[in-house]
Design a protein around this motif. Structure first.
Motif, PDB file in Angstrom:
ATOM      1  N   ARG A  97      -8.472 -31.505  10.765  1.00 27.40           N
ATOM      2  CA  ARG A  97      -7.693 -31.298  11.989  1.00 27.40           C
ATOM      3  C   ARG A  97      -6.227 -30.949  11.732  1.00 27.40           C
ATOM      4  O   ARG A  97      -5.697 -29.973  12.223  1.00 27.40           O
ATOM      5  CB  ARG A  97      -7.815 -32.546  12.887  1.00 27.40           C
ATOM      6  N   SER A 110       4.972 -25.975  25.497  1.00 26.61           N
ATOM      7  CA  SER A 110       4.289 -26.695  24.433  1.00 26.61           C
ATOM      8  C   SER A 110       4.991 -28.009  24.091  1.00 26.61           C
ATOM      9  O   SER A 110       4.587 -28.703  23.176  1.00 26.61           O
ATOM     10  CB  SER A 110       4.177 -25.815  23.194  1.00 26.61           C
ATOM     11  N   ASN A 112       6.370 -31.669  25.690  1.00 26.33           N
ATOM     12  CA  ASN A 112       6.323 -32.579  26.830  1.00 26.33           C
ATOM     13  C   ASN A 112       7.740 -32.809  27.351  1.00 26.33           C
ATOM     14  O   ASN A 112       8.588 -33.305  26.617  1.00 26.33           O
ATOM     15  CB  ASN A 112       5.687 -33.904  26.382  1.00 26.33           C
TER      16      ASN A 112
ATOM     17  N   ASN B 186      -1.723 -27.953  30.091  1.00 23.75           N
ATOM     18  CA  ASN B 186      -0.440 -27.683  29.459  1.00 23.75           C
ATOM     19  C   ASN B 186      -0.581 -27.575  27.949  1.00 23.75           C
ATOM     20  O   ASN B 186      -1.372 -28.284  27.338  1.00 23.75           O
ATOM     21  CB  ASN B 186       0.547 -28.803  29.768  1.00 23.75           C
ATOM     22  N   ASP B 187       0.234 -26.678  27.379  1.00 28.22           N
ATOM     23  CA  ASP B 187       0.184 -26.496  25.935  1.00 28.22           C
ATOM     24  C   ASP B 187       0.515 -27.777  25.175  1.00 28.22           C
ATOM     25  O   ASP B 187       0.017 -27.998  24.085  1.00 28.22           O
ATOM     26  CB  ASP B 187       1.154 -25.390  25.508  1.00 28.22           C
ATOM     27  N   TYR B 188       1.372 -28.628  25.748  1.00 28.85           N
ATOM     28  CA  TYR B 188       1.732 -29.819  24.971  1.00 28.85           C
ATOM     29  C   TYR B 188       0.568 -30.785  24.823  1.00 28.85           C
ATOM     30  O   TYR B 188       0.531 -31.573  23.876  1.00 28.85           O
ATOM     31  CB  TYR B 188       3.000 -30.499  25.507  1.00 28.85           C
ATOM     32  N   THR B 190      -2.595 -29.626  24.401  1.00 28.69           N
ATOM     33  CA  THR B 190      -3.294 -28.985  23.291  1.00 28.69           C
ATOM     34  C   THR B 190      -2.601 -29.335  21.975  1.00 28.69           C
ATOM     35  O   THR B 190      -3.257 -29.701  20.990  1.00 28.69           O
ATOM     36  CB  THR B 190      -3.286 -27.452  23.467  1.00 28.69           C
ATOM     37  N   ALA B 191      -1.264 -29.231  21.980  1.00 30.40           N
ATOM     38  CA  ALA B 191      -0.513 -29.511  20.757  1.00 30.40           C
ATOM     39  C   ALA B 191      -0.784 -30.929  20.273  1.00 30.40           C
ATOM     40  O   ALA B 191      -0.975 -31.168  19.083  1.00 30.40           O
ATOM     41  CB  ALA B 191       0.981 -29.307  21.001  1.00 30.40           C
ATOM     42  N   ALA B 192      -0.824 -31.874  21.207  1.00 35.78           N
ATOM     43  CA  ALA B 192      -1.063 -33.264  20.816  1.00 35.78           C
ATOM     44  C   ALA B 192      -2.447 -33.419  20.200  1.00 35.78           C
ATOM     45  O   ALA B 192      -2.617 -34.152  19.221  1.00 35.78           O
ATOM     46  CB  ALA B 192      -0.922 -34.178  22.029  1.00 35.78           C
ATOM     47  N   SER B 193      -3.434 -32.720  20.724  1.00 35.36           N
ATOM     48  CA  SER B 193      -4.757 -32.895  20.131  1.00 35.36           C
ATOM     49  C   SER B 193      -4.847 -32.171  18.790  1.00 35.36           C
ATOM     50  O   SER B 193      -5.573 -32.598  17.902  1.00 35.36           O
ATOM     51  CB  SER B 193      -5.854 -32.471  21.108  1.00 35.36           C
ATOM     52  N   VAL B 194      -4.078 -31.098  18.625  1.00 34.92           N
ATOM     53  CA  VAL B 194      -4.090 -30.387  17.344  1.00 34.92           C
ATOM     54  C   VAL B 194      -3.451 -31.225  16.233  1.00 34.92           C
ATOM     55  O   VAL B 194      -3.871 -31.157  15.082  1.00 34.92           O
ATOM     56  CB  VAL B 194      -3.388 -29.012  17.475  1.00 34.92           C
ATOM     57  N   ILE B 195      -2.434 -32.029  16.576  1.00 37.09           N
ATOM     58  CA  ILE B 195      -1.851 -32.856  15.522  1.00 37.09           C
ATOM     59  C   ILE B 195      -2.690 -34.107  15.273  1.00 37.09           C
ATOM     60  O   ILE B 195      -2.294 -34.978  14.503  1.00 37.09           O
ATOM     61  CB  ILE B 195      -0.383 -33.262  15.807  1.00 37.09           C
ATOM     62  N   GLY B 196      -3.842 -34.201  15.922  1.00 39.13           N
ATOM     63  CA  GLY B 196      -4.776 -35.282  15.603  1.00 39.13           C
ATOM     64  C   GLY B 196      -4.628 -36.520  16.455  1.00 39.13           C
ATOM     65  O   GLY B 196      -5.147 -37.575  16.105  1.00 39.13           O
ATOM     66  N   GLN B 197      -3.927 -36.412  17.571  1.00 44.16           N
ATOM     67  CA  GLN B 197      -3.771 -37.559  18.455  1.00 44.16           C
ATOM     68  C   GLN B 197      -5.106 -37.844  19.156  1.00 44.16           C
ATOM     69  O   GLN B 197      -5.851 -36.923  19.481  1.00 44.16           O
ATOM     70  CB  GLN B 197      -2.667 -37.224  19.475  1.00 44.16           C
ATOM     71  N   SER B 198      -5.399 -39.120  19.372  1.00 42.67           N
ATOM     72  CA  SER B 198      -6.674 -39.458  20.009  1.00 42.67           C
ATOM     73  C   SER B 198      -6.584 -39.215  21.516  1.00 42.67           C
ATOM     74  O   SER B 198      -5.504 -39.211  22.089  1.00 42.67           O
ATOM     75  CB  SER B 198      -7.015 -40.917  19.754  1.00 42.67           C
ATOM     76  N   ASN B 199      -7.750 -39.021  22.116  1.00 42.22           N
ATOM     77  CA  ASN B 199      -7.787 -38.737  23.552  1.00 42.22           C
ATOM     78  C   ASN B 199      -7.100 -39.822  24.362  1.00 42.22           C
ATOM     79  O   ASN B 199      -6.393 -39.551  25.322  1.00 42.22           O
ATOM     80  CB  ASN B 199      -9.236 -38.622  24.026  1.00 42.22           C
ATOM     81  N   LYS B 205       0.225 -41.270  26.636  1.00 43.68           N
ATOM     82  CA  LYS B 205       1.557 -40.772  26.305  1.00 43.68           C
ATOM     83  C   LYS B 205       1.939 -39.516  27.069  1.00 43.68           C
ATOM     84  O   LYS B 205       3.106 -39.305  27.360  1.00 43.68           O
ATOM     85  CB  LYS B 205       1.641 -40.442  24.813  1.00 43.68           C
ATOM     86  N   HIS B 206       0.960 -38.670  27.321  1.00 43.58           N
ATOM     87  CA  HIS B 206       1.319 -37.369  27.889  1.00 43.58           C
ATOM     88  C   HIS B 206       0.885 -37.185  29.332  1.00 43.58           C
ATOM     89  O   HIS B 206       1.585 -36.561  30.110  1.00 43.58           O
ATOM     90  CB  HIS B 206       0.721 -36.254  27.033  1.00 43.58           C
TER      91      HIS B 206
END
Ligand SMILES: Nc1ncnc2c1ncn2[C@@H]1O[C@H](COP(=O)(O)OP(=O)(O)OP(=O)(O)O)[C@@H](O)[C@H]1O
Ligand SMILES: [Mg+2]
Lengths: 331, 298
Positions: A97, A110, A112, B186-188, B190-199, B205-206
């Protein structure tokens, strides 16, 4: 010249398809599909920049997102480090990932709006298993900010207090926090001012040299891609029509669509510029919902023959890392 | 440059969202009605907190010798049919109304927001199941639902608050669900899930922080509805039980003496009206300050 022998690709995409369902009615019945990406294949080698160009809506972003598994492709293989990751579940994908990162077109969207610079970067840093203590995390945040050319004093700012270029640098820093191998840059400079575009493009090149990154660089602007990329793939309506080394693109481009795109680029050479005749493509880009049969480009192509209207051309190698999907190009 | 202009505009807009002073300014700029209503709401809250110190009587203390007395120095608003001081009961009524209103809206907000977040983020089967359930719930008129549930949960302040809260949950679920659906594009995220953040972390947080404004707006408009429902229930005799000085109870008891002693019903009636109107005006103001786009939706 013989085909250059290259090492194993870092990422290999085979017959990738991404169809979005169009639904209607109470039961969300699917009545049609948007064929955003319709069977494309390419390889990206370590340390290279692979450019992807095409008109708006041709499926560039979708390709990029499928390649790093932000989207799950409908069909096809995405081989990363020798493993097909196209169908992996979220938990199976975990080891890969953070190595596959994404830079967004809209730097503001992108980020928050309720997170400070520090909080954004720290979130990305602490997910790294190796870093534990708060001090180490803080150091890493400072290091990342310096790496992308931001002042560590900016840590307490919020995205709305930054300029477009600074926001994009922050987005890059967040991606770098994951120690990525492959970074998909989805039109990372098209929302920026021209003067800042150059700075960001240079930053990308610097980081590549420093960190050994591999890029999939998406843009609709051939001029930017040519500056960045080693090889360029030209997309039209969900398919790759030509893959060519960026050094050769001006002299050797063969596909009528590529040639038309190139003719729209102004050059700095006065005599060249006077000779330049623009090829104006007629008609509209067909919709990815009802694609024409045969070659997707045939309704706008002046060389179109009966074969073009019926048979979809495959990508054929014409030598020197150069592939074209056109019936009228002799091998 | 066009883009810079857009960025500058965005900055101004987002800045406007942050400064508390500016928020207060927009709030009070709405006019005299907003100012009066805010003052009234504050007065009602103070009354609710300090009512034991405001009168020498308790709301339960009966004196049959002094029943149905007109106004006097000892009893400013006279006494009722059991000789209790009307003013004392009216003041204590504010406490009951406000506590029920806030308690029921608060618990509806917490449960509703949690369900809305879950439905919005999981989509899939769980999401559509929760939303169909919400739709079914919304199709039942709140008053009827509350009438059925009230005897089950007990006719105390707590029981009635729970019941009224249940009737308000689906509107929170709807609102938060819609919000999450748009936020998660929102892209942020997507960005959070790409850096490996859990659902789950992404949710907390978001998505949650960006849902809070709508929840606050819903909450403020909800309190007055809850108070109205509470008074309705008490009036028709299935709400809070009689000796308790709820305004609804007082109106229904005073109704028997409407011709000869009108103040028994009118005093709590006016209080109720003032509280509801001022809460609505203040709620509208808060909505305009926090999220003007919600105008007309709530
Ligand atoms: N989630 C989705 N659902 C349905 N259709 C989608 C979705 N995402 C993209 N599409 C469609 O897929 C096609 C390709 O979209 P994509 O975003 O990949 O284009 P693009 O080449 O990146 O364009 P641009 O240069 O404007 O960013 C478009 O027709 C778009 O409408
Ligand atoms: Mg795109």
């Amino acid at each position: 010249m013989a085909e250059t022998v290259r090492e194993n690709p870092l990422l290999k995409v085979e017959q990738l398809k991404m169809y979005f369902p169009l639904t209607k009615g109470l039961l969300s019945k699917t009545y049609s599909w948007v064929k955003a990406v319709d069977g494309i294949s390419f390889e990206i080698y370590p340390n290279e920049t692979f450019g992807l160009v095409g008109e708006s809506g041709c499926g560039k972003s979708t390709t990029g997102k499928c390649a790093i598994r932000v989207l799950q492709p409908t069909e096809g293989r995405v081989v990363y480090k020798g493993r097909d990751i196209a169908g992996l579940s979220k938990s199976m994908l975990k080891p890969y990932r953070r190595e596959l990162q994404l830079i967004f077109q809209d730097p503001y969207g992108s980020l928050n709006p309720r997170q400070s610079v520090f909080s954004i970067l720290k979130e990305a840093v602490v997910l790294d298993r190796e870093r534990h203590t708060a001090v180490e995390a803080n150091e890493r945040v400072d290091e990342l900010l310096t790496l992308v050319g931001l002042d560590p004093d900016m840590k307490s700012r919020y995205p709305h207090e930054m300029s477009g270029g600074q926001r994009q640098r922050l987005g890059i820093a967040r991606a770098l926090a994951c120690n990525p191998k492959l970074v998909v840059c989805d039109e990372p400079v098209s929302a920026l001012d021209v003067s800042i575009q150059a700075q960001i493009v240079n930053l990308f090149r610097e980081l590549q040299a420093k960190l050994g990154l591999t890029y999939l660089f998406i843009a609709h602007d051939l001029a930017v891609v040519r500056h960045m990329a080693d090889r360029i793939a030209i997309m039209y309506l969900g398919k790759i029509v030509e893959v060519i080394d960026s050094d050769h693109i001006f002299r050797e481009a063969l596909h009528p669509y590529t040639v038309a795109l190139l003719s729209a680029l102004p050059t700095t050479d006065y005599y060249q510029e006077r000779k330049r005749s623009r090829i104006i493509l007629e008609g509209e880009v067909p919709s990815p919902v009802n694609k024409p049969a045969g070659c997707a480009f045939h309704p706008r192509c002046k060389y179109a023959t009966e074969t073009c209207r019926q048979v979809s051309p495959g990508l054929r190698n014409v030598g020197r890392n150069h592939c074209v999907a056109c019936h009228n190009v002799a091998v | 440059m066009v883009h810079d202009a857009a960025v500058a505009k965005h900055n101004r807009l987002s800045k406007r969202h942050s400064g508390l002073r500016e928020k207060c300014h927009t709030f009070f700029k709405r006019g005299i009605l907003t100012k009066i209503s805010s003052a009234l709401v504050i007065i009602f809250i103070l009354i609710a907190i300090f009512c034991p110190y405001l009168t020498p009587y308790t709301p339960y203390e009966q004196s049959l010798r002094n029943k149905l007395k007109p106004w006097s120095k000892e009893h400013w608003l006279g006494t009722d049919n059991l000789g209790r001081d009307v003013l004392t009961r009216v003041l204590y009524g504010a406490r009951i109304s406000i506590v029920t209103g806030v308690l029921s809206s608060l618990w509806a907000a917490v449960v509703g927001a949690a369900l809305g977040l879950t439905a919005g983020y999981s989509r899939g089967f769980l999401g559509s199941f929760l939303m169909r359930l919400t739709d079914a719930h919304l199709s039942i008129p709140p008053l009827i639902l509350v009438m059925v549930l009230a005897p089950i949960f007990g006719r105390t302040i707590l029981g009635i608050s729970i019941v009224i809260g249940i009737s308000a949950i689906p509107s929170y679920v709807r609102m938060v669900y819609g919000q999450v659906l748009s936020l998660r594009e929102n892209d942020y995220v997507t960005a959070a899930s790409v850096i490996g953040q859990s659902n789950f972390k992404i949710l907390l947080k978001h998505l949650l922080p960006n849902c809070i404004p709508v929840v606050i707006v819903m909450f403020t408009s909800n309190v007055s509805t809850a108070i109205t429902i509470e008074a309705n229930l008490a009036y028709i005799g299935i709400g809070i039980r009689p000796p308790t000085p709820a305004w609804g109870v007082m109106i229904s008891e005073g109704y028997n003496y409407l011709v000869s002693y009108p103040h028994l019903a009118i005093a709590p009636g006016i209080m109720l009206m003032l509280l509801i109107i001022s809460l609505n005006v203040v709620g509208d103001g808060i909505r305009d300050v926090i999220d003007p786009r919600l105008r007309g939706k709530l």
